[in-house]
Design a protein around this motif. Structure first.
Motif, PDB file in Angstrom:
ATOM      1  N   SER A  84       0.819  -1.222   0.000  1.00 32.37           N
ATOM      2  CA  SER A  84       0.000   0.000   0.000  1.00 32.37           C
ATOM      3  C   SER A  84       0.848   1.266   0.000  1.00 32.37           C
ATOM      4  CB  SER A  84      -0.941  -0.006   1.203  1.00 32.37           C
ATOM      5  OG  SER A  84      -0.186   0.117   2.403  1.00 32.37           O
ATOM      6  N   GLY A  85       2.162   1.132   0.202  1.00 27.90           N
ATOM      7  CA  GLY A  85       3.042   2.301   0.206  1.00 27.90           C
ATOM      8  C   GLY A  85       3.123   2.966   1.564  1.00 27.90           C
ATOM      9  N   GLU A  86       2.580   2.355   2.592  1.00 26.86           N
ATOM     10  CA  GLU A  86       2.584   2.925   3.948  1.00 26.86           C
ATOM     11  C   GLU A  86       3.866   2.607   4.709  1.00 26.86           C
ATOM     12  OE1 GLU A  86      -0.870   1.377   5.877  1.00 26.86           O
ATOM     13  OE2 GLU A  86      -2.231   2.228   4.382  1.00 26.86           O
ATOM     14  N   TYR A  87       4.618   1.636   4.271  1.00 21.29           N
ATOM     15  CA  TYR A  87       5.826   1.227   4.984  1.00 21.29           C
ATOM     16  C   TYR A  87       6.933   2.245   4.726  1.00 21.29           C
ATOM     17  CZ  TYR A  87       9.629  -1.699   6.711  1.00 21.29           C
ATOM     18  OH  TYR A  87      10.704  -2.186   7.413  1.00 21.29           O
ATOM     19  N   ARG A  88       7.504   2.766   5.790  1.00 19.21           N
ATOM     20  CA  ARG A  88       8.579   3.759   5.686  1.00 19.21           C
ATOM     21  C   ARG A  88       9.841   3.207   6.344  1.00 19.21           C
ATOM     22  NH1 ARG A  88       5.967   5.718   2.109  1.00 19.21           N
ATOM     23  NH2 ARG A  88       4.387   7.287   2.418  1.00 19.21           N
ATOM     24  N   VAL A  89      10.974   3.442   5.705  1.00 21.58           N
ATOM     25  CA  VAL A  89      12.265   2.983   6.218  1.00 21.58           C
ATOM     26  C   VAL A  89      13.020   4.183   6.760  1.00 21.58           C
ATOM     27  CG1 VAL A  89      14.457   1.903   5.619  1.00 21.58           C
ATOM     28  CG2 VAL A  89      12.351   1.113   4.548  1.00 21.58           C
ATOM     29  N   ASN A  90      13.511   4.068   8.001  1.00 24.53           N
ATOM     30  CA  ASN A  90      14.356   5.098   8.592  1.00 24.53           C
ATOM     31  C   ASN A  90      15.790   4.743   8.208  1.00 24.53           C
ATOM     32  OD1 ASN A  90      15.993   6.674  10.233  1.00 24.53           O
ATOM     33  ND2 ASN A  90      14.570   6.612  11.966  1.00 24.53           N
ATOM     34  N   PRO A  91      16.408   5.514   7.309  1.00 23.29           N
ATOM     35  CA  PRO A  91      17.739   5.145   6.808  1.00 23.29           C
ATOM     36  C   PRO A  91      18.808   5.084   7.890  1.00 23.29           C
ATOM     37  CG  PRO A  91      17.022   7.259   5.881  1.00 23.29           C
ATOM     38  CD  PRO A  91      15.906   6.731   6.706  1.00 23.29           C
ATOM     39  N   GLU A  92      18.735   5.933   8.909  1.00 24.88           N
ATOM     40  CA  GLU A  92      19.751   5.920   9.971  1.00 24.88           C
ATOM     41  C   GLU A  92      19.654   4.646  10.805  1.00 24.88           C
ATOM     42  OE1 GLU A  92      19.566   9.518  12.252  1.00 24.88           O
ATOM     43  OE2 GLU A  92      19.845  10.781  10.484  1.00 24.88           O
ATOM     44  N   VAL A  93      18.440   4.253  11.150  1.00 28.44           N
ATOM     45  CA  VAL A  93      18.254   3.031  11.932  1.00 28.44           C
ATOM     46  C   VAL A  93      18.697   1.818  11.109  1.00 28.44           C
ATOM     47  CG1 VAL A  93      16.525   1.538  13.015  1.00 28.44           C
ATOM     48  CG2 VAL A  93      16.399   4.017  13.330  1.00 28.44           C
ATOM     49  N   LEU A  94      18.345   1.801   9.841  1.00 29.33           N
ATOM     50  CA  LEU A  94      18.741   0.697   8.964  1.00 29.33           C
ATOM     51  C   LEU A  94      20.263   0.597   8.859  1.00 29.33           C
ATOM     52  CD1 LEU A  94      18.017  -1.562   6.977  1.00 29.33           C
ATOM     53  CD2 LEU A  94      17.912   0.172   5.186  1.00 29.33           C
ATOM     54  N   ALA A  95      20.936   1.734   8.658  1.00 28.57           N
ATOM     55  CA  ALA A  95      22.399   1.754   8.548  1.00 28.57           C
ATOM     56  C   ALA A  95      23.045   1.239   9.834  1.00 28.57           C
ATOM     57  CB  ALA A  95      22.890   3.162   8.228  1.00 28.57           C
ATOM     58  N   ASN A  96      22.521   1.632  10.977  1.00 28.20           N
ATOM     59  CA  ASN A  96      23.073   1.172  12.255  1.00 28.20           C
ATOM     60  C   ASN A  96      22.890  -0.342  12.426  1.00 28.20           C
ATOM     61  OD1 ASN A  96      24.000   3.684  13.090  1.00 28.20           O
ATOM     62  ND2 ASN A  96      22.076   4.224  14.096  1.00 28.20           N
ATOM     63  N   LYS A  97      21.732  -0.844  12.025  1.00 30.29           N
ATOM     64  CA  LYS A  97      21.485  -2.281  12.145  1.00 30.29           C
ATOM     65  C   LYS A  97      22.384  -3.069  11.200  1.00 30.29           C
ATOM     66  CE  LYS A  97      16.788  -2.134  13.937  1.00 30.29           C
ATOM     67  NZ  LYS A  97      15.398  -2.571  13.762  1.00 30.29           N
ATOM     68  N   ILE A  98      22.609  -2.556   9.997  1.00 32.78           N
ATOM     69  CA  ILE A  98      23.503  -3.225   9.048  1.00 32.78           C
ATOM     70  C   ILE A  98      24.926  -3.251   9.600  1.00 32.78           C
ATOM     71  CG2 ILE A  98      24.594  -3.058   6.771  1.00 32.78           C
ATOM     72  CD1 ILE A  98      21.885  -2.056   5.698  1.00 32.78           C
ATOM     73  N   ALA A  99      25.379  -2.116  10.152  1.00 39.63           N
ATOM     74  CA  ALA A  99      26.730  -2.049  10.708  1.00 39.63           C
ATOM     75  C   ALA A  99      26.876  -3.011  11.884  1.00 39.63           C
ATOM     76  CB  ALA A  99      27.041  -0.621  11.153  1.00 39.63           C
ATOM     77  N   LYS A 100      25.851  -3.104  12.721  1.00 39.89           N
ATOM     78  CA  LYS A 100      25.895  -4.016  13.868  1.00 39.89           C
ATOM     79  C   LYS A 100      25.953  -5.477  13.401  1.00 39.89           C
ATOM     80  CE  LYS A 100      23.379  -5.295  18.029  1.00 39.89           C
ATOM     81  NZ  LYS A 100      22.167  -5.126  18.830  1.00 39.89           N
ATOM     82  N   LEU A 101      25.146  -5.819  12.393  1.00 42.59           N
ATOM     83  CA  LEU A 101      25.142  -7.180  11.863  1.00 42.59           C
ATOM     84  C   LEU A 101      26.501  -7.543  11.272  1.00 42.59           C
ATOM     85  CD1 LEU A 101      23.654  -9.789  11.050  1.00 42.59           C
ATOM     86  CD2 LEU A 101      23.050  -8.636   8.922  1.00 42.59           C
ATOM     87  N   GLU A 102      27.088  -6.639  10.495  1.00 42.29           N
ATOM     88  CA  GLU A 102      28.402  -6.907   9.908  1.00 42.29           C
ATOM     89  C   GLU A 102      29.460  -7.066  10.989  1.00 42.29           C
ATOM     90  OE1 GLU A 102      29.200  -3.862   7.007  1.00 42.29           O
ATOM     91  OE2 GLU A 102      28.039  -4.896   5.477  1.00 42.29           O
ATOM     92  N   ALA A 103      29.366  -6.255  12.032  1.00 38.98           N
ATOM     93  CA  ALA A 103      30.330  -6.373  13.129  1.00 38.98           C
ATOM     94  C   ALA A 103      30.209  -7.738  13.797  1.00 38.98           C
ATOM     95  CB  ALA A 103      30.107  -5.250  14.146  1.00 38.98           C
ATOM     96  N   GLU A 104      28.995  -8.223  13.961  1.00 39.49           N
ATOM     97  CA  GLU A 104      28.782  -9.544  14.565  1.00 39.49           C
ATOM     98  C   GLU A 104      29.303 -10.656  13.645  1.00 39.49           C
ATOM     99  OE1 GLU A 104      24.672  -9.964  15.602  1.00 39.49           O
ATOM    100  OE2 GLU A 104      24.740  -8.318  17.040  1.00 39.49           O
ATOM    101  N   LEU A 105      29.027 -10.520  12.349  1.00 41.17           N
ATOM    102  CA  LEU A 105      29.453 -11.545  11.404  1.00 41.17           C
ATOM    103  C   LEU A 105      30.963 -11.645  11.281  1.00 41.17           C
ATOM    104  CD1 LEU A 105      26.906 -11.061   8.469  1.00 41.17           C
ATOM    105  CD2 LEU A 105      27.032 -12.973  10.065  1.00 41.17           C
ATOM    106  N   PHE A 106      31.631 -10.505  11.281  1.00 39.12           N
ATOM    107  CA  PHE A 106      33.077 -10.490  11.057  1.00 39.12           C
ATOM    108  C   PHE A 106      33.878 -10.357  12.352  1.00 39.12           C
ATOM    109  CE2 PHE A 106      31.266  -8.904   7.012  1.00 39.12           C
ATOM    110  CZ  PHE A 106      31.643  -9.974   6.227  1.00 39.12           C
TER     111      PHE A 106
END
Length: 110
Positions: A84-106
């Motif tokens: 429906s187009g109602e879903y919004r992504v917060n780019p800062e929160v997404l970037a932080n979660k990606i960085a945290k995941l990569e830190a855990e993986l590596f």
């Protein structure tokens, strides 16, 4: 007017059919023996596979992901919001979660 036997087969060696047959048989036997020798000397090969440690870890993660429970209600809710187009992504929160995941993986501590 007909011309017969112009060259009288001069200069052409006569072919001995018996000798020709013997040579062909000898060639065939040699080829058969060569292919048999090759077949006997070639031992059957055994196929094998080895996975790197990374591939083994990836396989384990995939198995765990397939076995993980799924909250189908949440999946359906998010699916409707995206469609429906109602879903919004917060780019800062997404970037932080990606960085945290990569830190855990590596294995990097942030």
């Amino acid at each position: 007017m007909s011309i017969n036997n112009i060259n009288s087969n001069l200069g052409k060696p006569q072919v001995d059919s018996q000798k020709l047959n013997q040579q062909q048989q000898a060639n065939n036997q040699a080829a058969t023996q060569a292919s048999n020798a090759k077949a006997q000397s070639t031992a059957p090969r055994q196929d094998s596979v080895s996975l790197t440690q990374s591939a083994q870890q990836l396989s384990q993660v995939q198995k765990k992901g397939n076995d993980a429970p799924v909250n189908q209600e949440k999946v359906d809710r998010l699916k409707r919001a995206v469609q429906s187009g109602e879903y919004r992504v917060n780019p800062e929160v997404l970037a932080n979660k990606i960085a945290k995941l990569e830190a855990e993986l590596f294995g990097v501590k942030s």
